[in-house]
Write a protein that holds these residues in place. Structure first.
Motif, short mmCIF file in Angstrom:
data_model
loop_
_atom_site.label_atom_id
_atom_site.label_comp_id
_atom_site.label_asym_id
_atom_site.label_seq_id
_atom_site.Cartn_x
_atom_site.Cartn_y
_atom_site.Cartn_z
N HIS A 138 0.75 -1.10 0.01
CA HIS A 138 -0.13 -0.04 0.01
C HIS A 138 0.76 1.24 0.03
O HIS A 138 0.27 2.36 -0.37
N ASN A 139 2.15 1.26 0.32
CA ASN A 139 3.16 2.20 0.41
C ASN A 139 4.35 1.33 0.38
O ASN A 139 4.50 0.45 0.60
N VAL A 140 5.56 2.24 0.33
CA VAL A 140 6.70 1.82 0.50
C VAL A 140 7.01 2.20 1.77
O VAL A 140 7.44 3.42 2.61
N GLU A 141 6.69 1.05 2.99
CA GLU A 141 6.85 1.40 4.30
C GLU A 141 8.25 1.87 4.71
O GLU A 141 8.30 2.62 5.54
N THR A 142 9.32 1.17 4.09
CA THR A 142 10.54 1.73 4.56
C THR A 142 10.83 3.22 4.37
O THR A 142 11.47 3.91 5.31
N GLN A 143 10.39 3.85 3.22
CA GLN A 143 10.55 5.12 2.98
C GLN A 143 9.68 6.06 3.99
O GLN A 143 10.04 7.05 4.64
N LEU A 144 8.51 5.61 4.41
CA LEU A 144 7.44 6.38 5.41
C LEU A 144 8.28 6.20 6.80
O LEU A 144 8.25 7.23 7.52
N ALA A 145 8.80 5.02 7.06
CA ALA A 145 9.60 4.76 8.40
C ALA A 145 10.76 5.80 8.45
O ALA A 145 11.03 6.42 9.63
N GLU A 146 11.48 5.97 7.28
CA GLU A 146 12.60 6.85 7.61
C GLU A 146 12.18 8.24 7.49
O GLU A 146 12.84 9.24 8.33
N GLN A 147 11.10 8.51 7.08
CA GLN A 147 10.60 9.90 7.05
C GLN A 147 9.66 10.41 8.26
O GLN A 147 10.00 11.43 8.77
N ASN A 148 9.19 9.30 8.85
CA ASN A 148 8.21 9.90 9.82
C ASN A 148 8.60 9.41 11.34
O ASN A 148 7.99 9.55 12.44
N SER A 149 9.73 8.48 11.38
CA SER A 149 10.55 8.19 12.97
C SER A 149 10.89 9.43 13.61
O SER A 149 11.46 10.32 12.92
N ARG A 150 10.69 9.42 14.75
CA ARG A 150 11.38 10.50 15.54
C ARG A 150 12.96 10.30 15.46
O ARG A 150 13.25 9.18 15.59
N PRO A 151 13.52 11.28 15.74
CA PRO A 151 15.22 11.33 15.92
C PRO A 151 15.74 10.44 16.82
O PRO A 151 15.05 10.08 17.81
#
Length: 191
Positions: A138-151
């Motif tokens: 449904h998404n490229v979950e890896t890309q979303l994780a890289e973008q949306n995870s807190r530092p």
């Protein structure tokens, strides 16, 4: 043909965009084939089968054990805030869930993984081997994780775990269904 679709949460009745997508996928498959949607459900104590239509069955698999203290120690809440990732990692330790997934997979002709989160559970059973495996991305979950995870540590761990799960699923899948040309290009470049 018997198609098994695996998802980490119950999508019936559909209430979110992801739930609608999985529900519509199963509804479409069930027009010409038998379709079983197996999902994890913390509200049931044993597997519950519900007929949605003549050729569409919902199998709700017990997942309450994924919150027990031992599994919370192995995959702690403090390191993984995302529930999908936590349940994904914890599910591979559940012998009961593996047995239930294996039994369903053995009767299927094709297996569809809707979202990558059930992959750690499926990969540890034999029932799916030598059968076509489809990743419904449904998404490229890896890309979303890289973008949306807190530092910090959470971002490092979360992004790495998501990449590990999704990259292995992409390598093992015979077919990857994408929602856009951008996602297709991203999958091709990453994996």
């Amino acid at each position: 043909m018997n198609v098994l679709v695996l998802n980490q949460w119950n999508v019936f009745p559909p209430a979110t965009g992801g739930a609608h997508a999985v529900y519509e996928l199963c509804s479409g498959i069930s027009r010409n084939h038998d379709c079983t949607l197996a999902c994890l459900d913390e509200s049931v104590g044993d597997t519950v089968f519900e007929k949605i239509s003549d050729s569409f069955t919902l199998a709700r698999l017990p997942a309450k054990s994924l919150r027990d203290k031992c599994l919370r120690f192995l995959v702690p809440n403090i390191l993984f805030k995302n529930n999908a990732v936590k349940l994904s990692l914890r599910s591979r330790f559940s012998v009961e869930l593996r047995e239930k997934i294996n039994a369903l997979a053995q009767t299927a002709d094709v297996i569809v993984v809707a979202h990558p989160w059930v992959w750690p559970l499926l990969r540890n059973v034999d029932g799916w081997k030598n059968k076509p495996l489809v990743y419904d991305a449904h998404n490229v979950e890896t890309q979303l994780a890289e973008q949306n995870s807190r530092p910090g540590l959470e971002k490092l761990l979360h992004a790495r775990v998501v990449k590990m799960i999704e990259s292995e699923l992409c390598r093992r899948a015979d077919l990857i269904l994408c929602c856009s040309d951008e996602d297709k290009s991203e999958f091709s470049e990453r994996f």
